[in-house]
Design a protein around this motif. Structure first.
Motif, PDB file in Angstrom:
ATOM      1  N   ARG A  95      -8.501  -2.477  -1.649  1.00  0.00           N
ATOM      2  CA  ARG A  95      -9.169  -1.223  -0.888  1.00  0.00           C
ATOM      3  C   ARG A  95     -10.659  -1.757  -0.692  1.00  0.00           C
ATOM      4  O   ARG A  95     -11.130  -1.608   0.105  1.00  0.00           O
ATOM      5  CB  ARG A  95      -9.412   0.075  -1.734  1.00  0.00           C
ATOM      6  CG  ARG A  95     -10.235   1.120  -1.154  1.00  0.00           C
ATOM      7  CD  ARG A  95     -10.030   2.334  -2.034  1.00  0.00           C
ATOM      8  NE  ARG A  95     -10.830   3.465  -1.591  1.00  0.00           N
ATOM      9  CZ  ARG A  95     -11.915   3.942  -2.074  1.00  0.00           C
ATOM     10  NH1 ARG A  95     -12.632   2.955  -3.054  1.00  0.00           N
ATOM     11  NH2 ARG A  95     -12.657   4.976  -1.723  1.00  0.00           N
ATOM     12  N   VAL A 101      -5.991   2.846   2.915  1.00  0.00           N
ATOM     13  CA  VAL A 101      -5.220   3.593   2.004  1.00  0.00           C
ATOM     14  C   VAL A 101      -4.530   4.484   2.666  1.00  0.00           C
ATOM     15  O   VAL A 101      -4.961   5.484   3.226  1.00  0.00           O
ATOM     16  CB  VAL A 101      -6.261   4.031   0.843  1.00  0.00           C
ATOM     17  CG1 VAL A 101      -5.287   5.221  -0.164  1.00  0.00           C
ATOM     18  CG2 VAL A 101      -6.932   3.171   0.100  1.00  0.00           C
ATOM     19  N   ASP A 103      -1.938   7.408   2.456  1.00  0.00           N
ATOM     20  CA  ASP A 103      -1.639   8.299   1.509  1.00  0.00           C
ATOM     21  C   ASP A 103      -0.634   9.241   2.184  1.00  0.00           C
ATOM     22  O   ASP A 103      -0.570  10.079   3.040  1.00  0.00           O
ATOM     23  CB  ASP A 103      -2.863   9.367   0.902  1.00  0.00           C
ATOM     24  CG  ASP A 103      -2.367  10.168  -0.063  1.00  0.00           C
ATOM     25  OD1 ASP A 103      -1.359  10.596  -0.470  1.00  0.00           O
ATOM     26  OD2 ASP A 103      -3.541  10.280  -1.121  1.00  0.00           O
ATOM     27  N   HIS A 114      -7.750  13.222  -3.511  1.00  0.00           N
ATOM     28  CA  HIS A 114      -7.321  12.050  -2.891  1.00  0.00           C
ATOM     29  C   HIS A 114      -8.665  10.968  -2.870  1.00  0.00           C
ATOM     30  O   HIS A 114      -9.795  11.351  -3.071  1.00  0.00           O
ATOM     31  CB  HIS A 114      -6.915  12.276  -1.189  1.00  0.00           C
ATOM     32  CG  HIS A 114      -7.933  12.854  -0.548  1.00  0.00           C
ATOM     33  ND1 HIS A 114      -8.194  13.962  -0.268  1.00  0.00           N
ATOM     34  CD2 HIS A 114      -8.998  12.113   0.280  1.00  0.00           C
ATOM     35  CE1 HIS A 114      -9.159  14.166   0.474  1.00  0.00           C
ATOM     36  NE2 HIS A 114      -9.746  13.085   0.869  1.00  0.00           N
ATOM     37  N   SER A 118      -9.129   7.985   2.424  1.00  0.00           N
ATOM     38  CA  SER A 118      -7.867   7.579   2.864  1.00  0.00           C
ATOM     39  C   SER A 118      -7.327   8.276   3.860  1.00  0.00           C
ATOM     40  O   SER A 118      -7.922   9.282   4.231  1.00  0.00           O
ATOM     41  CB  SER A 118      -7.104   8.258   1.357  1.00  0.00           C
ATOM     42  OG  SER A 118      -7.364   7.722   0.516  1.00  0.00           O
ATOM     43  N   HIS A 263     -12.232   8.974   7.512  1.00  0.00           N
ATOM     44  CA  HIS A 263     -12.020   7.620   7.365  1.00  0.00           C
ATOM     45  C   HIS A 263     -13.129   6.836   8.250  1.00  0.00           C
ATOM     46  O   HIS A 263     -13.286   5.924   7.827  1.00  0.00           O
ATOM     47  CB  HIS A 263     -10.763   7.205   7.697  1.00  0.00           C
ATOM     48  CG  HIS A 263     -10.548   5.609   7.557  1.00  0.00           C
ATOM     49  ND1 HIS A 263     -10.412   5.070   6.424  1.00  0.00           N
ATOM     50  CD2 HIS A 263     -10.326   4.725   8.497  1.00  0.00           C
ATOM     51  CE1 HIS A 263     -10.158   3.706   6.603  1.00  0.00           C
ATOM     52  NE2 HIS A 263     -10.101   3.738   7.711  1.00  0.00           N
TER      53      HIS A 263
END
Length: 288
Positions: A95, A101, A103, A114, A118, A263
């Motif tokens: 990461r 990431v 999910d 979380h 992600s 993100h």
């Protein structure tokens, strides 16, 4: 010019983003299509183009990538050589090196906790198609999956040519306590909370990520429309410095879109529980 008896086997089924009004039939005949298919009636070329393109959903970005990939020699996916489970340390190192990431848990589980940054694309849905809308094929990916569905998630990504998966987090629910400093929750509003916020002094921007045909059936007044399939390349159209509430039809795509915006660096982003359906179900405001 083909005779009525010629059999037809479609390459795509109902629910696919490759067309609209796709039948659930797995085979047909030219004669049956002439008699029942709205697009096979006699008409001009111009009328045909207008008919079949009206209300067509936006194509996911990976369609072009796959079209190019399909013209090249490409090794077969080897499920036996699928990515291995990663320890917390290995996962976080990938990461930190820039891997996205992904999910694949439910929106509810994702919202409850979380890894910061992600992108949530739930496994229970059109996972591969929607992952291809919000993750670029050249990006390195590490996966957080529902229990015992890790290999399934990796395989579904490989089916659209996304085979740069670096691994998945082993037993994420058990690993999350050790990652507490990197964990966060997602804001989700009820329809009533959204209505109250819109009536406030600093109303949020409402972002509608449904397809065009869905929006034509009704919308939240003043909302901005960017279909989910176009969002990754159109985020700059969303005004900065203002809270954003994302909605879709029922709450699945909005979790994907909201996580994508976070993100990309936006911090004040929520999504609407129950989507536009919940908004329509609101009782009329009480008279003052």
């Amino acid at each position: 010019d083909l005779p009525d008896a010629v059999r037809v086997f479609p390459a795509h089924g109902a629910g696919s983003a490759c067309g609209k009004n796709l039948s659930t039939q797995r085979q047909s005949t030219i004669g049956e299509q002439r008699a029942t298919n709205y697009a096979c009636r006699p008409m001009s070329r111009e009328k045909f183009v207008q008919l079949v393109t009206a209300g067509q959903p936006s194509a996911p970005a990976y369609f072009v990538y796959d079209a190019i990939l399909n013209r090249r020699e490409h090794g077969l996916f080897d499920a036996a050589a699928a990515p291995l489970p990663l320890s917390v340390e290995e996962f976080m190192r990938r990461r930190a090196d820039g891997a996205v990431v992904l999910d694949a848990r439910s929106p509810q589980d994702f919202a409850a906790g979380h890894l910061r940054g992600s992108v949530n694309v739930p496994a229970d849905g059109r996972f591969a198609e929607q992952a291809g809308m919000v993750v670029a094929p050249e990006q390195d990916v590490v996966v957080i999956a529902p229990q015992d569905r890790e290999e399934e998630i990796v395989t579904r990504l490989a089916r659209i040519g996304f085979d740069k998966v670096g691994g998945y987090l082993r037993e994420p629910e058990g690993a999350f306590p050790a990652l507490a400093e990197d964990m966060t929750q997602a804001s989700r509003l009820t329809a009533d909370e959204l209505r109250s916020a819109l009536a406030g002094a600093e109303p949020p921007l409402v972002l509608d990520v449904r397809n065009t045909a869905e929006r034509e059936e009704g919308r939240i007044e003043g909302s901005l429309h960017i279909p989910l399939a176009e969002l990754a390349r159109r985020t700059e159209e969303i005004p900065a410095g203002r809270p954003v509430v994302v909605h879709c039809a029922g709450g699945h795509r909005s979790s994907i879109a909201a996580s994508l915006l976070r993100h990309t660096g936006r911090t004040d982003v929520s999504d609407l529980l129950g989507g536009y359906g919940a908004w329509l179900a609101l009782p009329a405001p009480a008279d003052v």
